[in-house]
Design an enzyme around this catalytic site. Structure first.
Site, PDB file in Angstrom:
ATOM      1  N   CYS A   1      -0.332   4.288   2.118  1.00 44.77           N
ATOM      2  CA  CYS A   1      -0.158   3.930   3.610  1.00 44.77           C
ATOM      3  C   CYS A   1       1.220   4.181   3.804  1.00 44.77           C
ATOM      4  CB  CYS A   1      -0.747   2.619   3.937  1.00 44.77           C
ATOM      5  SG  CYS A   1      -1.960   2.005   3.273  1.00 44.77           S
ATOM      6  N   ASP A   2       2.317   3.731   3.168  1.00 49.71           N
ATOM      7  CA  ASP A   2       3.551   3.387   3.669  1.00 49.71           C
ATOM      8  C   ASP A   2       4.772   4.342   2.741  1.00 49.71           C
ATOM      9  OD1 ASP A   2       2.778   1.861   5.568  1.00 49.71           O
ATOM     10  OD2 ASP A   2       3.076   0.051   4.203  1.00 49.71           O
TER      11      ASP A   2
ATOM     12  N   CYS B   1       0.864  -1.089  -0.041  1.00 49.28           N
ATOM     13  CA  CYS B   1      -0.157  -0.191   0.135  1.00 49.28           C
ATOM     14  C   CYS B   1       0.823   1.303  -0.018  1.00 49.28           C
ATOM     15  CB  CYS B   1      -0.969   0.187   1.087  1.00 49.28           C
ATOM     16  SG  CYS B   1      -2.020   1.582   1.424  1.00 49.28           S
TER      17      CYS B   1
END
Ligand code: FAD
Ligand code: NAP
Length: 317
Positions: free
Chosen positions: A139-140, A136
């Protein structure tokens, strides 16, 4: 004793399919309950710009899903933060057990559990998950400011992730096992024009390499699919974007599935092999897998559930 909730229509999943089913079932006065699962809002909460949702030339995925949730709620859907752990479909009303301990009973069920990211299945991928290996980018990605990153895959997700990661990374290498992408042309165009992205065609990831203490990625080894030659690429982050598999755990042993686990529905319908159980969205769709098609199937499922319940009422009365 476990808390029991009865509903005419239980909707499982809170992606575009689930929320659209909620809107339609509410407007049919069926007072649906929708259980959100571990990922409220579904897959679109893991992306940034969505450019193909009609009515918005551009909207952030998480904003679109907040809007859909509010819409379903405003129409009368009861939205519950819980996870369904099993369903008994052998008799009606159907019974669903949940993580919270609440038991949901329902005259009809709409399954809208969507899909989840696939992994390569390498030992080294597993070892560094959460320590440099991710599925992701939104997300990261932020953790890799000024670093080199590798993205694996050649579909829309891989190309979008590679483009998004150029906001942070000094360089992004896109490793793809073929020499052509399967992404939309507009995305391919953006990828090819981006100077921070270097495609590595005809290569497969064979190993993620890194340090033990502290655990962290330092590079990858990729193999040429024809010659077998190994290329080593230094990087701090590896984003695996090789597609999604249907989230069918609740029903894989009870409903008919095909094409790698997608729930089979009747032609032009969301009816499954069990009367009263309907399936919509990425859980059933191996072909289109889009937000708008998922929403369309959510609509169909609610209309079909309404008709099913009316027929049952007719039979009983
Ligand atoms: P999902 O969105 O997959 O939602 C599934 C829901 O089910 C989740 O809420 C989850 O919590 C819930 N759930 C699962 N198991 C349970 C359980 N046991 N109990 C309760 N709830 C459960 N499509 C586009 O059209 N345009 C785009 O720009 C686009 N961008 C994308 C970007 C990325 C990074 C990804 C991964 C996908 C993208 N897609 C895009 C595809 C799109 O997101 C999907 O087609 C769509 O979200 C599928 O909707 P769905 O409702 O079937 O399921
Ligand atoms: P996808 O379209 O299935 O693409 C997966 C990619 O990963 C393919 O290029 C595939 O290679 C590669 N791959 C699969 N298994 C592999 C393996 N074991 N090793 C190496 N490579 C592997 O999946 P996706 O990109 O996640 O997209 C899923 C769905 O969501 C699609 O329908 C897509 O259109 C939709 N989506 C839409 C948008 C958008 O509209 N902007 C954005 C994201 C996703 P091959 O090409 O060789 O098969």
């Amino acid at each position: 004793m476990a808390d029991t909730r009865h509903t005419k229509v239980l909707i499982i999943g809170s992606g575009p399919a689930g929320y659209t089913a909620g809107v339609y079932a509410s407007r049919a006065m069926l007072e649906p309950i929708l259980v959100q699962g571990m990922e409220p809002g579904g897959q679109l909460t893991t992306t940034t710009e969505v450019e193909n949702w009609p009515g918005h030339s551009e909207i952030q995925g998480p904003d679109l899903m907040v809007n859909m949730e509010a819409h379903a709620r405003a129409m009368g859907t009861e939205i519950i933060s819980d996870l369904i752990t099993s369903i008994d479909m052998s008799k009606r009303p159907f019974t669903a057990q949940s993580d919270s301990g609440t038991v949901y009973t329902a005259d009809a069920v709409i399954l809208a559990t969507g899909a989840r990211a696939k992994w390569l299945g390498l030992e080294s991928e597993e070892k560094f998950k959460g320590f440099g290996v991710s599925a992701c980018a939104t997300c990261d990605g932020f953790f890799y400011r000024g670093q080199e990153i590798v993205v694996i895959g050649g579909g829309n997700t891989a190309v979008e992730e590679a483009l998004f990661l150029t906001n942070f990374a000094s360089k992004v290498t896109l490793i793809h096992r073929r020499d052509e992408l399967r992404s939309e042309k507009i995305l391919e165009d953006r990828l090819m024009k981006n100077e921070k992205i270097e495609p590595l065609w005809l290569h497969e990831l064979v190993e993620v390499v890194g340090d033990e203490n502290p655990l962290g990625v330092t590079g990858v080894r990729a193999k040429h699919v024809k010659t077998g030659e190994i290329t080593e690429i230094p990087c701090k982050g590896v984003f695996v974007a090789i597609g999604h598999a249907p989230a069918n755990e609740l029903v894989k042993d009870t409903l008919e599935t095909h094409m790698g686990g997608y729930v089979v529905t009747k032609p032009d319908s969301t009816e499954t092999s069990v009367p009263g159980i309907f399936a919509a969205g990425d859980l059933t769709d191996h072909k289109y897998r889009q937000a708008v098609t998922s929403a369309g199937m959510g609509c169909m499922a609610a209309l079909e559930a309404e008709r099913f319940l009316a027929e049952q009422g007719g039979e009983e009365g």
